[in-house]
Design a protein around this motif. Structure first.
Motif, PDB file in Angstrom:
ATOM      1  N   UNK A 251      -4.284   0.691  -0.004  1.00  0.00           N
ATOM      2  CA  UNK A 251      -3.589  -0.499  -0.290  1.00  0.00           C
ATOM      3  C   UNK A 251      -4.919  -1.365  -1.754  1.00  0.00           C
ATOM      4  N   UNK A 252      -4.689  -1.882  -2.625  1.00  0.00           N
ATOM      5  CA  UNK A 252      -5.145  -2.412  -2.757  1.00  0.00           C
ATOM      6  C   UNK A 252      -4.991  -4.040  -2.824  1.00  0.00           C
ATOM      7  N   UNK A 253      -6.051  -4.577  -2.042  1.00  0.00           N
ATOM      8  CA  UNK A 253      -6.271  -6.188  -1.696  1.00  0.00           C
ATOM      9  C   UNK A 253      -7.183  -7.098  -2.166  1.00  0.00           C
ATOM     10  N   UNK A 254      -6.090  -7.964  -2.922  1.00  0.00           N
ATOM     11  CA  UNK A 254      -6.715  -8.557  -4.052  1.00  0.00           C
ATOM     12  C   UNK A 254      -8.000  -9.524  -2.968  1.00  0.00           C
ATOM     13  N   UNK A 255      -8.863 -10.491  -3.783  1.00  0.00           N
ATOM     14  CA  UNK A 255     -10.361  -9.744  -4.134  1.00  0.00           C
ATOM     15  C   UNK A 255     -10.302 -11.149  -3.290  1.00  0.00           C
ATOM     16  N   UNK A 256      -9.501 -12.243  -3.030  1.00  0.00           N
ATOM     17  CA  UNK A 256      -9.153 -13.672  -2.202  1.00  0.00           C
ATOM     18  C   UNK A 256      -8.725 -13.616  -1.457  1.00  0.00           C
ATOM     19  N   UNK A 257      -8.069 -12.127  -0.871  1.00  0.00           N
ATOM     20  CA  UNK A 257      -7.971 -12.515   0.614  1.00  0.00           C
ATOM     21  C   UNK A 257      -8.552 -11.325   1.298  1.00  0.00           C
ATOM     22  N   UNK A 258      -9.645 -10.075   0.676  1.00  0.00           N
ATOM     23  CA  UNK A 258     -10.527  -8.897   1.376  1.00  0.00           C
ATOM     24  C   UNK A 258     -11.032  -9.935   2.302  1.00  0.00           C
ATOM     25  N   UNK A 259     -11.541 -10.589   2.616  1.00  0.00           N
ATOM     26  CA  UNK A 259     -12.742 -12.273   3.656  1.00  0.00           C
ATOM     27  C   UNK A 259     -11.900 -11.723   4.770  1.00  0.00           C
ATOM     28  N   UNK A 260     -10.761 -11.696   4.466  1.00  0.00           N
ATOM     29  CA  UNK A 260     -10.297 -11.217   6.038  1.00  0.00           C
ATOM     30  C   UNK A 260      -9.983  -9.863   6.751  1.00  0.00           C
ATOM     31  N   UNK A 261     -10.100  -9.115   5.846  1.00  0.00           N
ATOM     32  CA  UNK A 261      -9.908  -7.404   5.748  1.00  0.00           C
ATOM     33  C   UNK A 261     -11.289  -7.378   7.002  1.00  0.00           C
ATOM     34  N   UNK A 262     -11.829  -6.674   7.726  1.00  0.00           N
ATOM     35  CA  UNK A 262     -12.601  -6.730   8.656  1.00  0.00           C
ATOM     36  C   UNK A 262     -12.371  -5.190   8.931  1.00  0.00           C
TER      37      UNK A 262
ATOM     38  N   UNK B 108       1.126  -1.184   0.082  1.00  0.00           N
ATOM     39  CA  UNK B 108      -0.518   0.011  -0.283  1.00  0.00           C
ATOM     40  C   UNK B 108       0.685   1.233   0.003  1.00  0.00           C
ATOM     41  N   UNK B 109       0.108   2.675  -0.014  1.00  0.00           N
ATOM     42  CA  UNK B 109       0.229   3.818   0.038  1.00  0.00           C
ATOM     43  C   UNK B 109       0.417   4.247   1.369  1.00  0.00           C
ATOM     44  N   UNK B 110       1.071   5.234   2.127  1.00  0.00           N
ATOM     45  CA  UNK B 110       0.490   6.318   3.051  1.00  0.00           C
ATOM     46  C   UNK B 110       0.221   7.249   2.291  1.00  0.00           C
ATOM     47  N   UNK B 111      -0.622   7.825   3.307  1.00  0.00           N
ATOM     48  CA  UNK B 111      -1.263   9.382   1.877  1.00  0.00           C
ATOM     49  C   UNK B 111      -2.105   9.691   3.244  1.00  0.00           C
ATOM     50  N   UNK B 112      -2.053  11.698   2.841  1.00  0.00           N
ATOM     51  CA  UNK B 112      -2.860  11.707   4.325  1.00  0.00           C
ATOM     52  C   UNK B 112      -4.077  12.043   3.631  1.00  0.00           C
ATOM     53  N   UNK B 113      -4.523  12.182   4.681  1.00  0.00           N
ATOM     54  CA  UNK B 113      -6.789  11.673   5.227  1.00  0.00           C
ATOM     55  C   UNK B 113      -6.716  13.736   4.345  1.00  0.00           C
ATOM     56  N   UNK B 114      -5.755  14.629   4.509  1.00  0.00           N
ATOM     57  CA  UNK B 114      -6.165  15.845   3.439  1.00  0.00           C
ATOM     58  C   UNK B 114      -4.937  16.657   2.783  1.00  0.00           C
ATOM     59  N   UNK B 115      -5.196  17.054   1.690  1.00  0.00           N
ATOM     60  CA  UNK B 115      -3.792  16.979   1.139  1.00  0.00           C
ATOM     61  C   UNK B 115      -5.509  18.072   0.330  1.00  0.00           C
TER      62      UNK B 115
END
Length: 360
Positions: free
Chosen positions: A211-222, A53-60
């Protein structure tokens, strides 16, 4: 008698020569097929659940002037920390300041006219109460007072507009942050439309990781779960909390956008734009224990499928129920024990009872 003896000898010799021929080879079964067999894993390796992934500011924000003019003053430079409401640059205000003075003068005149009309109306009303003034004169005084009030209100609005135009000559910070870019200098002309970029302001305190999470992994991300991140290439570790899990799968790369807030303290400041790795092996509520196989070892459609189990030098077809958990991995929910061996490639041309020999 002599001839009979010779013939008997020839016949006996021929029979003996015939018995020296080698016997026909016995029929042999097909050669065993060399295959690769594997044992299911009982725990997933952490590296298969890491995403970049890449760090970014919430406000820019890219800041520009709200008016057209020439930059007269620059109050900040790249790298400066600024506060919300702070003036960053000011355009030439000569003409606008004159406009403010004119509007205020008109407002003063209108206020005086209103005061005079109000006083006149009060006098006429007193006289009218004694019957000394016709009703038409009272109506005229009331109308005059209303006209003066409207003119005073209009002049007041003009003053507000002029003062707003004067404030627009300054570029103001909309939030706390750091100036990361400055594209103009004193003397440069900027336009309101189309907007001319002057500064880039970034809030370095409120950071998130996209982060762009693969479709097969995203179900682990809550949403709301916490996980660890690592900055590349420094290796500095930090913690994030999942804020948003995208509702749409990108049809091009089969990924889902995940946004995670950076929480807690870090050894050194995180910088927007830094590349990081997020480890979702322990994120969410899903269990990373079980019976796992590479997807290639299972011939499945949906949750139903089968594997080739190696038993006593042959393969046996075994129905299983699976679920996809990670890229290239499935969890066997039913039909297979952890100690059994299966063919690593379920697409091999084998059938029930095919003789095999494990070569790897």
């Amino acid at each position: 008698m002599w001839m009979a003896a010779v013939l008997a000898t020839v016949v006996t010799t021929g029979c003996a020569k015939g018995s020296d021929k080698p016997p026909l080879p016995a029929e042999q079964g097909p050669a065993a097929l060399g295959v690769k067999a594997i044992t299911p894993a009982t725990e997933l390796s952490a590296n298969v659940t890491r995403v970049t992934g890449q760090v970014r500011s919430k406000q820019e924000a890219t800041l520009s002037a709200q008016a057209t003019g020439t930059i007269a003053k620059m109050h900040v430079k790249v790298g400066d920390k600024v506060k919300k409401g702070q003036s960053l640059a000011v355009l030439d205000t000569s003409n606008v300041a004159i406009g403010v003075e004119q509007a205020r003068a008109v407002k003063a005149a209108a206020d005086a006219t209103l005061q005079l009309a109000t006083s006149n109306l009060e006098r006429v009303r007193k006289v009218a109460e004694g019957g000394g003034v016709a009703a038409a004169s009272l109506d005229q005084a009331e109308i005059g007072q209303k006209q003066a009030a409207a003119q005073a209100a209009q002049a007041g609005a003009a003053v507000k507009m002029a003062e707003e135009n004067l404030r627009d000559m300054a570029i103001i910070a909309p939030f706390d942050g750091v100036i990361t870019a400055r594209t103009k200098n004193i003397g440069d002309t900027v336009a309101m439309m189309p907007p001319t970029p002057v500064f880039t302001l970034v809030d370095t305190t409120g950071l998130e990781v996209r982060a762009l999470v693969p479709e097969s992994v995203v179900d682990k991300v809550k949403q709301g779960s916490r996980t660890q991140g690592t900055v590349s290439p420094s290796g500095m570790r930090f913690e994030v909390q999942v804020a948003t899990v995208g509702a749409v799968v990108d049809a091009t790369n089969r990924t889902v956008e995940v946004l995670a807030d950076v929480v807690g303290e870090t050894a050194s400041p995180l910088r927007p734009g830094a590349l990081v790795e997020l480890d979702f092996s322990s994120a969410g509520e899903s269990d990373d224990k079980g019976v796992f196989l590479p997807a290639q070892a299972v011939n499945a459609k949906g949750q139903q499928g089968f594997v080739w189990v190696v038993q006593d030098g042959t393969v046996r077809k075994r129905d299983v129920r699976v679920e996809r958990v990670l890229p290239g991995y499935v969890r066997v929910l039913q039909g297979l024990a952890a100690e059994e061996r299966v063919l690593a490639d379920s697409s091999l041309d084998v059938k029930e009872g095919t003789a095999v020999r494990v070569v790897q």
